[in-house]
Design a protein around this motif. Structure first.
Motif: not given
Length: 81
Positions: A53-70
């Motif tokens: 969880k800490v590594m994910s919060m530091a930027g090593f996790g899955k990046k948010p994608d904007d596919h649901h917005v489109v």
């Protein structure tokens, strides 16, 4: 499932690795028998989730994608599309 990149991140692999080491230590300590090492192994296994969880919060996790917005944008009524 492979299309969503579920678990294919540095944070996920590190968290699972730390948990795996903890479970291995606890399993070996059960056979030895050593209740203190079993406890230490289980604490290390639980820390795997925290590390992930800490590594994910530091930027090593899955990046948010904007596919649901489109996908939620709709064409105006009567546009012929």
């Amino acid at each position: 499932m492979s299309g969503s990149a579920h678990g294919h991140t540095t944070a996920a692999w590190t968290g699972v690795g730390v948990s795996f080491i903890g479970f291995i230590l606890a399993a070996v300590a059960m056979v030895m028998p050593s209740p203190v090492l079993v406890g230490v192994g289980l604490v290390i296994a639980a820390l795997g989730a925290v590390v992930g969880k800490v590594m994910s919060m530091a930027g090593f996790g899955k990046k948010p994608d904007d596919h649901h917005v489109v996908a939620t944008k709709k064409a105006p009524i009567g546009s012929g599309v």
